[in-house]
Scaffold this active site. Structure first.
Site, mmCIF file in Angstrom:
data_model
loop_
_atom_site.group_PDB
_atom_site.id
_atom_site.type_symbol
_atom_site.label_atom_id
_atom_site.label_comp_id
_atom_site.label_asym_id
_atom_site.label_seq_id
_atom_site.Cartn_x
_atom_site.Cartn_y
_atom_site.Cartn_z
ATOM 1 N N GLY A 1 79.794 5.871 20.933
ATOM 2 C CA GLY A 1 79.928 4.733 20.030
ATOM 3 C C GLY A 1 81.285 4.765 19.366
ATOM 4 N N GLU B 1 81.663 10.691 22.342
ATOM 5 C CA GLU B 1 82.388 9.791 23.245
ATOM 6 C C GLU B 1 82.687 8.528 22.452
ATOM 7 O OE1 GLU B 1 83.425 10.557 26.148
ATOM 8 O OE2 GLU B 1 82.276 12.363 26.513
ATOM 9 N N CYS C 1 85.209 0.719 26.485
ATOM 10 C CA CYS C 1 85.960 1.781 25.797
ATOM 11 C C CYS C 1 87.211 2.132 26.587
ATOM 12 C CB CYS C 1 85.078 3.009 25.598
ATOM 13 S SG CYS C 1 84.338 3.609 27.115
#
Ligand code: NAD
Length: 493
Positions: A215, A237, A271
Site C-alpha cells: 500500500g 511494498e 506502483c
C-alpha cells in the site's frame, strides 16, 4: 427486542458510484479469533508437506483460471478497470501461485555450509522453517495480483494466511478465500477478513508471525510502528515514482508505446507505472511528438468504453489535480491535456514537459494517467535525477547499447531494459523497493524465504583432542588457537 447492528461498509463501482457489495467491519476480537484458528490449522498445513501443499495450490490456480470470467468482471466492477486488464492481472497472479507451489521445496531445502578449519569435526546446516501465520494487507489497484504475490508464497512455504483486502476491493478478497475453500483439505488455511484501516491495524497486533503489507508509504509507516509493538516482522511494498530513461540510441517507437501504456494503463494507478521520463535532448522532440500522437488515441471511460477506467479511489482525483497544477505553477508546460483533463471520476491523459525537479509533481507519487517528460544532456544526468527521488521501486531504461550499464547505477529494486512492467510477471525474480518504496521482497526465492526463518543446526561428527569449549582446556591449547589464527590470517572457513 432490538438486535445489535453489525458494523459494515460498502464497496462501490467507481465508474457509477453504485454499491457492489456490503461487508462486515471486523474488530480486534474477531481478528484475534481468526488468527488463532489459522494458528491451529498451521500445524496440519505444515504436516501436509511440500507435495501435499503443491497439489492444493495448483488446484486453486486451476480453479481461478476456470472462473476467470467471473473474477475479472468482479475486479472490473470494484476497480473500474477494463475486463481485459483484469484478465491479464488474474493470469499473471496464477503464474505466481504455480511457481511458488512448484519451487518451495527446492528453495527451502536444507543447505550445507563449510564449518571452517577450527571446527572441521562439525557438520553445519541451515534448515528453513515456515513462520506459522502470516498476515497480508493488500491495496486496491491490483486487488488480486498484488496480495497473491504474498499469499501464495507464504502458503507454499507452509504458513497459514489471514488476508485483509483493501476496503475498495473486499469482494475480490472474499472471492479468493471462497475459491480456496473449494480445494482446501481442511478449514482456516487461508482466511479473508474485511474492514477498514482499523481492522488492518488489528491484524498487525494480532500475534501473526509476519505481516506482509502492500500500500502507500504513509500507511506502511503506521503498519511498521504497530507491528513494532508486538515485535512482528514486516515486508513493506509501497509506492514509487518510477523513472524512464531514454538514451539517444533507443528505439523511440517502442519506448513511447511502452511508456505511455505504463503511465496511463489502469488509470495510472500502478506502483511501478512510469511517472517521469528523462530523455536525451538529442531525441527529445521526436519522443515528445510520438508520445502526444499516441496519447491522442486513448481515453478514459467506463469498462467497455475507455482504454482505462476511472480513479478507483475518489480522493485520488484531488492529488492528481494538485500535481498537474503544481507542475504548471512551478514552470512546466502541457504537451497534451492539462487541469481540464480531470473530470471526476475520470482523468484523460496528461503529458507535462520540463517540470522542475523540486516540484511536488516530480517528488511525490501522482498515481494518475499523467507523465512528465524532462530533457537531459546525457545519461549521467538521467541517472542522477532518477536516483534523487525519495522512492526507489522500479525503473525502465531504453537504449540499444547502454541498458545494462545504466541499470547497474540505479538506486531501485527492479529495472526493465527495453521493456516495462515485465519483472512483475517473471515469478522467479524478487519484487520490491528501497528507500520510501519499502523493504523486504515478494516473488521469487527471496520472496518465498521472507515467509520462513533459518534454523542453524550444527552437529559433532567426531571428537577432536582439542576441546576448547570446556573448563578442562589447557593454556597451551589456547596458545595453539592463537598461533593458528595468525598463520591462517583468520581464514578458518
Ligand atoms: P493504503 O495505504 O491506503 O491502503 C493499503 C491497505 O492498508 C488497505 O487494505 C487499508 O485498509 C490498510 N490500512 C489502512 N490503514 C491501516 C492501518 N492503520 N493499519 C493497517 N492497515 C491499514 O494504499 P492503497 O491506496 O490501497 O494502495 C495504493 C498504494 O499502494 C500506492 O501508493 C501504490 O504505489 C502502492 N502499491 C505498491 C505496490 C508494491 O508492490 N510496491 C503494489 C501495489 C500498490
Amino acid at each position: 427486542m432490538a438486535t445489535k447492528r453489525i458494523p459494515s461498509f460498502d464497496s462501490h463501482n467507481p465508474a457509477t458510484a453504485e454499491v457492489v457489495g456490503t461487508y462486515p467491519i471486523m474488530n480486534a476480537k474477531q481478528v484475534g479469533e481468526i488468527v488463532s484458528h489459522a494458528r491451529n490449522a498451521s500445524i496440519q498445513w505444515q504436516k501436509l508437506g511440500f507435495s501435499g501443499r503443491k497439489k492444493v495450490l495448483l488446484a486453486w490456480s486451476t480453479l481461478i483460471i476456470k472462473r476467470i470470467d467471473h473474477i475479472a468482471t468482479l475486479i472490473s466492477l470494484e476497480t473500474g478497470k477494463p475486463v481485459g486488464d483484469a484478465k491479464l492481472e488474474v493470469s499473471i497472479a496464477v503464474g505466481h501461485i504455480a511457481w511458488a507451489a512448484r519451487h518451495a521445496e527446492e528453495i527451502m531445502r536444507t543447505s550445507y555450509r563449510a564449518p571452517g578449519l577450527l571446527l572441521a569435526n562439525m557438520s553445519a546446516t541451515v534448515q528453513r522453517s515456515p513462520l506459522g501465520v502470516v498476515g497480508v494487507i493488500g491495496p486496491w489497484n491490483y486487488p488480486l495480483f498484488t496480495p497473491v504475490g504474498s499469499i501464495s508464497y507464504a502458503l507454499a512455504a507452509g504458513n497459514t494466511v489471514v488476508f485483509k483486502p483493501s476496503e475498495y476491493t473486499p469482494g475480490v478478497g472474499m472471492w479468493l478465500e471462497e475459491i480456496f475453500s473449494e480445494v482446501a483439505p481442511f478449514a482456516d488455511i487461508f482466511t479473508t477478513i474485511t474492514g477498514l484501516g482499523e481492522t488492518g491495524g488489528a491484524l498487525c497486533t494480532s500475534g501473526v508471525d509476519k505481516l506482509s503489507f502492500t500500500g502507500s508509504t504513509r500507511t506502511a509507516k503506521i503498519v511498521a510502528a504497530q507491528c513494532a509493538t508486538t515485535m512482528t516482522p514486516v515486508v513493506l511494498e509501497c509506492g514509487g515514482k518510477d523513472p524512464v530513461i531514454v538514451a539517444a540510441d533507443a528505439n523511440l517507437e517502442r519506448a513511447v508505446d511502452a511508456t505511455i501504456w505504463s503511465a496511463m494503463a489502469n488509470a495510472g494507478q500502478s506502483c511501478i507505472g512510469a511517472e517521469r521520463v528523462y530523455v536525451d535532448e538529442r531525441v527529445a522532440d521526436k519522443f515528445i511528438s510520438l508520445a502526444v500522437e499516441l496519447a491522442q488515441t486513448i481515453h478514459a471511460g467506463a469498462p467497455g468504453d475507455g482504454n482505462y477506467g476511472p480513479a478507483t479511489m475518489p480522493s485520488q482525483i484531488k492529488v492528481i489535480q494538485s500535481h498537474i497544477k503544481a507542475a504548471i505553477k512551478d514552470g512546466g508546460t502541457c504537451a497534451y491535456g492539462g487541469p481540464e483533463s480531470v473530470k471526476a471520476p475520470f482523468v484523460q491523459p496528461v503529458i507535462l514537459l520540463n517540470v522542475p525537479e523540486d516540484s511536488v509533481a516530480i517528488e511525490e507519487e501522482t498515481f494518475g494517467p499523467t507523465i512528465i517528460i524532462n530533457q537531459v544532456k546525457n545519461m549521467r544526468e538521467a541517472i542522477d535525477l532518477s536516483n534523487a527521488s525519495s522512492y526507489g521501486l522500479g525503473a525502465n531504461v531504453w537504449s540499444k547499447r547502454q541498458g545494462k550499464r545504466i541499470a547497474a547505477q540505479l538506486a531501485c529494486g527492479m529495472v526493465a531494459i527495453n521493456s516495462t512492467f515485465s519483472f512483475a510477471a517473471i515469478a522467479s525474480v524478487p519484487f520490491g523497493g528501497v528507500k520510501d518504496s519499502g523493504y523486504g521482497r515478494v516473488h521469487g526465492p527471496e520472496g518465498l524465504l521472507e515467509y520462513t526463518y533459518p534454523r542453524t543446526v550444527v552437529r559433532t561428527r567426531f571428537n577432536l583432542p582439542l576441546n576448547l569449549l570446556s573448563f578442562k582446556r589447557k593454556v597451551r591449547e589456547e596458545n595453539l588457537v592463537v598461533r593458528l589464527t595468525g598463520w591462517l590470517k583468520g581464514r578458518f572457513g
